[in-house]
Design an enzyme around this catalytic site. Structure first.
Site, PDB file in Angstrom:
ATOM      1  N   ARG A 113       0.864  -1.190   0.000  1.00  0.00           N
ATOM      2  CA  ARG A 113       0.000   0.000   0.000  1.00  0.00           C
ATOM      3  C   ARG A 113       0.899   1.238   0.000  1.00  0.00           C
ATOM      4  O   ARG A 113       1.836   1.315   0.785  1.00  0.00           O
ATOM      5  CB  ARG A 113      -0.923   0.028   1.229  1.00  0.00           C
ATOM      6  N   ASP A 257      -2.804   9.268   7.421  1.00  0.00           N
ATOM      7  CA  ASP A 257      -1.931   8.263   6.815  1.00  0.00           C
ATOM      8  C   ASP A 257      -0.553   8.819   6.517  1.00  0.00           C
ATOM      9  O   ASP A 257       0.433   8.082   6.482  1.00  0.00           O
ATOM     10  CB  ASP A 257      -2.562   7.718   5.543  1.00  0.00           C
TER      11      ASP A 257
HETATM   12  O1  MRU Z   1      -7.718   2.444   3.984  1.00  0.00           O
HETATM   13  P1  MRU Z   1      -7.560   2.386   5.474  1.00  0.00           P
HETATM   14  O2  MRU Z   1      -8.728   1.808   6.185  1.00  0.00           O
HETATM   15  O3  MRU Z   1      -6.251   1.738   5.880  1.00  0.00           O
HETATM   16  O4  MRU Z   1      -7.470   3.921   5.891  1.00  0.00           O
HETATM   17  C1  MRU Z   1      -7.223   4.239   7.231  1.00  0.00           C
HETATM   18  C2  MRU Z   1      -7.298   5.678   7.524  1.00  0.00           C
HETATM   19  O5  MRU Z   1      -7.491   6.499   6.658  1.00  0.00           O
HETATM   20  C3  MRU Z   1      -7.020   6.083   8.939  1.00  0.00           C
HETATM   21  O6  MRU Z   1      -7.703   7.268   9.253  1.00  0.00           O
HETATM   22  C4  MRU Z   1      -5.523   6.334   9.114  1.00  0.00           C
HETATM   23  O7  MRU Z   1      -4.779   5.242   8.649  1.00  0.00           O
HETATM   24  C5  MRU Z   1      -5.165   6.602  10.521  1.00  0.00           C
HETATM   25  S1  MRU Z   1      -5.266   5.174  11.518  1.00  0.00           S
HETATM   26  C6  MRU Z   1      -4.757   5.568  13.074  1.00  0.00           C
END
Ligand code: MRU
Length: 364
Positions: A113, A257
């Site tokens: 990712r 992220d």
């Molecule tokens: O696609 P995801 O579910 O991995 O996205 C997660 C998010 O956008 C969260 O807000 C981010 O990773 C922060 S987690 C503490």
């Protein structure tokens, strides 16, 4: 806080993940015995959330490619929670691993990712540690992975303490996606101040965006808040403006992220909508994240690579088709909120507020 789930653990020489694609109905765990199964779990979001994929990546560095694995060992073992009564952690494997092999593993894992910086941050930290060791043996690497894991748990607690005053001052909060226990090692980031304020006896109410297309809000955030006994209301993503305009929301709090050096914030698609709404309605917009999510190598949000995911995530819900076949779909998984729309970033090192001081970029 009671009943918080454990998304990532190292057990008996394997990476144990709570399979988030099956929540909230089934609480099943995967044991990954090789690096391909870790990659698959991250790419398909069985484990997800920026810090959690970093921790999974750190442990994943300890696992071999399948072709070098002992014959007869399963790729993934699926267990339901009933099968796991007692987990005795047993650090097997005195074997050494070459730096070249570790670099191969790191290159491979970071491709799972692209947007969350925590994945590359964690595997690079494992590599840096390996380079300092006289012999790169697996138990020493495991110690470093455990440190990354423990530091993340401590950071979440500190974020909770630092953010709790904001939550107490704004007890009716809206959150997006899942930045809770499932997304990290313990309290979460955006949910940590909520858990801390709740555990101190404050009455908090959380509005949970369902978070299309993969429903991390209604499936995951609602599940973990309910288990922890926090009051919540699920809303569809397009309802936030109405709730704000009718005075039902005091503030928005989300995770991140990747935070660029100038304070621009990449987070789940739909976050930017909320930040713009907060500006319109004069509400605070808080971002909570560990310092490891701040990426000094990325100058502004426009440099952040935004993951595009499969069209089926939009044309299907939980495997059921909801659109005509063969339609064009655009499915970016994240968006970037400009720094000027962020009221504060809550980190384990304290709360920072734009315009950001150099501390945002020089503390790494
Ligand atoms: O696609 P995801 O579910 O991995 O996205 C997660 C998010 O956008 C969260 O807000 C981010 O990773 C922060 S987690 C503490």
């Amino acid at each position: 806080v009671n009943n918080l789930p454990r998304a990532v653990a190292w057990v008996d020489g394997a990476l144990r993940l709570l399979d988030q694609t099956r929540l909230p109905h089934t609480e099943a765990y995967l044991d990954c015995h090789n690096i391909e199964s870790v990659y698959e779990a991250i790419a398909t979001m069985r484990v997800r959330g920026a810090p959690a994929i970093g921790i999974a990546g750190a442990y994943g560095m300890l696992l071999p490619f399948r072709d070098t694995h002992e014959p007869g060992t399963d790729n993934i073992t699926v267990r339901t929670v009933r099968d796991i009564h007692v987990s005795v952690e047993n650090d097997r494997g005195q074997a050494e691993v070459s730096l070249i092999e570790l670099e191969r593993r790191a290159d491979y894992l970071v491709g799972a990712r692209p947007t969350a910086v925590n994945l590359s941050w964690a595997v690079n930290r494992m590599l840096a540690h390996a380079r300092e060791l006289p012999n790169v043996d697996v138990p020493k690497l495991l110690e470093e992975a455990r440190r990354i894991h423990a530091e993340d748990a401590a950071a979440c607690r500190a974020i909770g303490e630092a953010g709790a005053p904001f939550v107490k001052a704004h007890p009716r909060l809206l959150t997006h996606c899942n930045a809770g226990s499932l997304a990290v090692s313990e309290f979460g980031t955006a949910l940590a101040p909520i858990y801390v304020a709740h555990s101190q006896g404050n009455r908090i109410h959380v509005f949970v965006d369902e978070t299309r297309p993969l429903l991390q809000g209604s499936r995951l955030t609602a599940w973990e808040l309910q288990r922890a006994g926090v009051d919540l209301t699920v809303i569809a993503d397009n309802m936030a403006a109405h709730l704000m305009s009718t005075g039902r929301i005091d503030a928005v709090i989300v995770g991140a992220d990747r935070v660029a050096a100038n304070g621009d914030v990449a987070n789940k698609i739909g976050t930017l909508n909320l930040a713009i709404l907060c500006k319109h309605f004069g509400l605070p917009f808080y971002v909570a994240c560990p310092w490891s999510t701040i990426d000094p190598a990325t100058a502004t949000g426009s440099e952040i690579s935004i993951e595009k995911r499969s069209s089926e995530e939009l044309t299907h819900i939980m495997g059921v088709p909801i659109s005509p076949p063969d339609i064009d779909v655009f499915n970016p998984a994240f968006d970037v909120t400009p720094a000027e729309l962020v009221s504060s970033i809550i980190t384990e090192r304290g709360v920072v507020t734009p315009p950001y001081p150099p501390q945002l970029t020089c503390g790494q």
